[in-house]
Motif scaffolding. Sequence first.
Motif, PDB file in Angstrom:
ATOM      1  N   GLY A 178      43.187  41.832  36.222  1.00  0.00           N
ATOM      2  CA  GLY A 178      42.445  40.594  36.045  1.00  0.00           C
ATOM      3  C   GLY A 178      41.136  40.812  35.335  1.00  0.00           C
ATOM      4  N   ILE A 179      40.292  39.820  35.452  1.00  0.00           N
ATOM      5  CA  ILE A 179      38.962  39.877  34.847  1.00  0.00           C
ATOM      6  C   ILE A 179      38.133  40.873  35.653  1.00  0.00           C
ATOM      7  N   ALA A 180      37.446  41.775  34.922  1.00  0.00           N
ATOM      8  CA  ALA A 180      36.765  42.894  35.574  1.00  0.00           C
ATOM      9  C   ALA A 180      35.838  42.438  36.704  1.00  0.00           C
ATOM     10  N   ALA A 181      35.051  41.435  36.427  1.00  0.00           N
ATOM     11  CA  ALA A 181      34.079  40.973  37.424  1.00  0.00           C
ATOM     12  C   ALA A 181      34.800  40.483  38.676  1.00  0.00           C
ATOM     13  N   PHE A 182      35.910  39.788  38.485  1.00  0.00           N
ATOM     14  CA  PHE A 182      36.624  39.243  39.639  1.00  0.00           C
ATOM     15  C   PHE A 182      37.334  40.351  40.407  1.00  0.00           C
ATOM     16  N   GLU A 183      37.791  41.367  39.692  1.00  0.00           N
ATOM     17  CA  GLU A 183      38.457  42.485  40.367  1.00  0.00           C
ATOM     18  C   GLU A 183      37.497  43.134  41.376  1.00  0.00           C
ATOM     19  N   GLU A 184      36.226  43.187  41.027  1.00  0.00           N
ATOM     20  CA  GLU A 184      35.222  43.769  41.948  1.00  0.00           C
ATOM     21  C   GLU A 184      35.180  43.003  43.261  1.00  0.00           C
ATOM     22  N   LEU A 185      35.477  41.705  43.192  1.00  0.00           N
ATOM     23  CA  LEU A 185      35.394  40.879  44.404  1.00  0.00           C
ATOM     24  C   LEU A 185      36.463  41.238  45.420  1.00  0.00           C
ATOM     25  N   ASN A 186      37.453  42.040  45.013  1.00  0.00           N
ATOM     26  CA  ASN A 186      38.457  42.505  45.972  1.00  0.00           C
ATOM     27  C   ASN A 186      37.790  43.226  47.147  1.00  0.00           C
ATOM     28  N   GLU A 187      36.643  43.862  46.837  1.00  0.00           N
ATOM     29  CA  GLU A 187      35.938  44.605  47.894  1.00  0.00           C
ATOM     30  C   GLU A 187      35.355  43.675  48.947  1.00  0.00           C
TER      31      GLU A 187
END
Lengths: 182, 219
Positions: free
Chosen positions: A92-101
Amino acid sequence: MEDYRIVDLYWARNETAITESDLKYGKMLKSLSYSLLSSREDAEECVNDTYLGAWNAMPMARPEFLGAFLSKITRRLSIDRWRHDHREKRGGIAAFEELNECIPSESSVETEYENGVLSQHLNSFLASLTKEKRIIFLRRYYFSQPLSLIAAELGMSEAKIKTVLFRLREKLREELEEAGLL
Amino acid sequence: MKHTQEEKLRYLVDELGRVDDRFLAETMTYRSPRTLSWKLPTAIAASVLAIVVSGSLILGSIRPSTPDVGTQAPNTPPAQNVPDTPLSPPSLDALLAESTHAPFGTIQSADAVNYFGGTYLVWQTSDSDTLYRSRELTDKETKRLISLIETGTPVGSVSPEQLCRVWLLCGDGTVITPYLPNTAGNIGMSVLFDYEAELLPSGELISCISDILNNQKGR
């Protein structure tokens, strides 16, 4: 032109409202859309659709902060477009992938997700932050801006921005865990 | 139903799109004090102030000493009671920059500002992060100040460079500035927002602020 005057133009069904919106917010909206779609043509289309969306939303809506109102439409359209174009692909979008945390790992929440419930907690979370941290969080996870741009515009190093975001994601995860929302 | 990680992330991303408009407006207008282009080095700011203040003083000391030869007969004594050349009032920037010695205190950081502790002015010079505050304003002063904001002159398409930022904290969380028209879009909520000047404060408003800063008694 002040926001309320542009909104008055929308309400009066005066098409100058679109021109004025574009003059004031066009660059920001295109930037937001481009950061999600990575395509100038697609970003232009989303922004044009934003003005149509705003035109149709008024008069009923009378936004106090026109920029925020328009950005929400642009963000929604851009994310929908991205999901449509990438439905067959992983990642996905890099910034949103970080939100997995931020998503509690052991969560077993089984309730239906209701629109607006989580956003209330997000608003409380944001209100609890200092202005600078809140702005860093939103620039990354609402506006999807690259770390380098956030760092340059806030006069901080990229390493510092990464550290701030890491701690904010941890804090958000703890609060979501406590609230049992995800 | 149990949700996959992908569904949870999707929900989170979507719900982020519903955050409070005020937070988004704040993000869109924020300019870090570390990078504000209006901030000048201390030496340059001091030089500009010295020029502005001394220029005002010099203009005030110039008095016409010779009669208008074209309209008066020869050997006519100089006209009596010739009015002084009107002085330009000091700019609000100059007034505030000179008021950093004010005894009403400083505020250590933007986070320490009390937006519900009465009505008062807060300002900041371009070469420092320190926030200066006035004494608490009376209701009469507050009403007068707010009404005088509308007497400002629109600046046109190019905002002038500013040496100071100034805000009026209205005591109920709302924040305005004399450099912007007092409309709904220009009201901050518990935030010292950044701005580009759209109005040049009138002489009357500057005089009103000068009175506030010079009169320590207030309430």
